[in-house]
Design an enzyme around this catalytic site. Structure first.
Site, mmCIF file in Angstrom:
data_model
loop_
_atom_site.group_PDB
_atom_site.id
_atom_site.type_symbol
_atom_site.label_atom_id
_atom_site.label_comp_id
_atom_site.label_asym_id
_atom_site.label_seq_id
_atom_site.Cartn_x
_atom_site.Cartn_y
_atom_site.Cartn_z
ATOM 1 N N ASP A 9 38.246 107.745 138.454
ATOM 2 C CA ASP A 9 39.277 105.601 138.508
ATOM 3 C C ASP A 9 37.696 105.762 138.681
ATOM 4 O O ASP A 9 37.989 104.041 139.394
ATOM 5 C CB ASP A 9 40.132 106.085 139.032
ATOM 6 C CG ASP A 9 41.394 106.367 139.020
ATOM 7 O OD1 ASP A 9 41.339 107.814 137.769
ATOM 8 O OD2 ASP A 9 42.390 107.281 139.242
ATOM 9 N N LYS A 104 45.170 108.999 132.874
ATOM 10 C CA LYS A 104 46.505 109.694 133.821
ATOM 11 C C LYS A 104 47.346 108.175 134.268
ATOM 12 O O LYS A 104 46.871 106.558 133.763
ATOM 13 C CB LYS A 104 46.091 110.201 134.812
ATOM 14 C CG LYS A 104 45.580 108.988 136.332
ATOM 15 C CD LYS A 104 44.536 109.546 137.088
ATOM 16 C CE LYS A 104 43.884 108.530 138.433
ATOM 17 N NZ LYS A 104 44.541 107.869 138.271
ATOM 18 N N CYS A 147 44.061 107.564 144.999
ATOM 19 C CA CYS A 147 43.913 108.315 144.015
ATOM 20 C C CYS A 147 42.809 110.044 144.570
ATOM 21 O O CYS A 147 42.842 110.871 143.745
ATOM 22 C CB CYS A 147 43.442 108.284 142.754
ATOM 23 S SG CYS A 147 44.916 107.026 142.113
#
Length: 197
Positions: A9, A104, A147
Site C-alpha cells: 500500500d 484489496k 496493513c
C-alpha cells in the site's frame, strides 16, 4: 525454494498530502525504490498491494465512516478510491517488470494483501506464491500497525517464513506500531532491516 518481496500500500493517500497520510510515507516510497535497485534479482517475485475502494456513499462494508466521524480504528475517512490519484502508487515508488499487483478492499474491509485479488490470476496470493516456488516473504510498506502487520500475519498463517524490514515501513501511531511489532515478533515474524536481510 524462493522468496518474495511484498510492498504494501505505498499509495498517494497514505503518504504526506494524502487523505489518510502516514508520517514518513514518502520516505518509505523512496526507500523501497532504492532497496529494489540494490536488491535487483535477489527476489523471485515482487508483489505490490493497493487499497482499491468503492467511492462513497458505499461504506466498503463499514470501512469508510458514513454517518459519523471516523474513529481511526475500524472506520476511516474516504481514501484510495479506485481509479483516483489517491489510489495510485506514490510517484517515488518504482516497481520492477513482472510485479504482481494485488487490489484489496473492493467493497470490503481488507487489510491484508492476502485478502485481495491478484490481477490476472484466478487464485489468491498464497496460492500464486506457492505456485511460483515461494516459501518466504519480506514485507515492507504502509502502515506498519495496520496493513503491513495484517499481511505479515496472513503470510505466517499461510505457512511462509516471514520477515518485516522495519526501516522500510511507517506506522500511523507510535504506540500502535510498537504493539503491532511486538505482536508480530511474538508470533514468529522476524523483525530486521533492509541492510541486514
Amino acid at each position: 525454494m524462493g522468496r518474495a518481496l511484498i510492498v504494501v500500500d505505498v499509495q498517494n493517500d497514505f503518504c504526506e498530502g494524502g487523505a489518510l497520510a502516514v508520517a514518513g510515507g514518502a520516505d518509505v516510497a523512496h526507500g523501497v525504490t532504492a532497496f529494489l535497485d540494490r536488491a535487483a534479482g535477489s527476489y523471485d517475485v515482487v508483489v505490490a498491494t493497493a487499497d482499491w475502494h468503492e467511492p462513497l456513499p458505499d461504506s466498503n462494508a463499514g470501512h469508510f465512516a458514513v454517518a459519523a466521524d471516523p474513529d481511526y480504528v475500524t472506520t476511516w475517512p474516504e481514501h484510495c478510491v479506485r481509479g483516483t490519484a489517491g489510489a495510485a502508487y506514490h510517484p517515488a515508488l518504482r516497481l520492477p517488470e513482472g510485479v504482481l499487483h494485488v487490489r484489496k478492499g473492493q467493497g470490503r474491509q481488507d487489510y491484508s494483501g492476502f485478502e485481495g485479488q491478484v490481477q490476472g490470476e484466478d487464485a489468491g496470493l498464497a496460492d500464486v506464491l506457492r505456485a511460483r516456488g515461494v516459501d518466504g516473504v519480506d514485507v515492507v510498506g504502509l502502515a506498519t500497525d495496520h496493513c503491513v502487520a495484517a499481511t505479515a500475519l496472513d503470510a505466517l498463517a499461510a505457512g511462509l517464513d516471514v520477515r518485516v524490514l522495519t526501516d522500510l515501513t511507517a506506522g500511523v501511531g507510535v504506540r500502535t506500531t510498537i504493539d503491532a511489532l511486538t505482536r508480530l515478533a511474538g508470533r514468529g515474524v522476524a523483525l530486521t532491516t533492509s541492510a541486514a536481510r
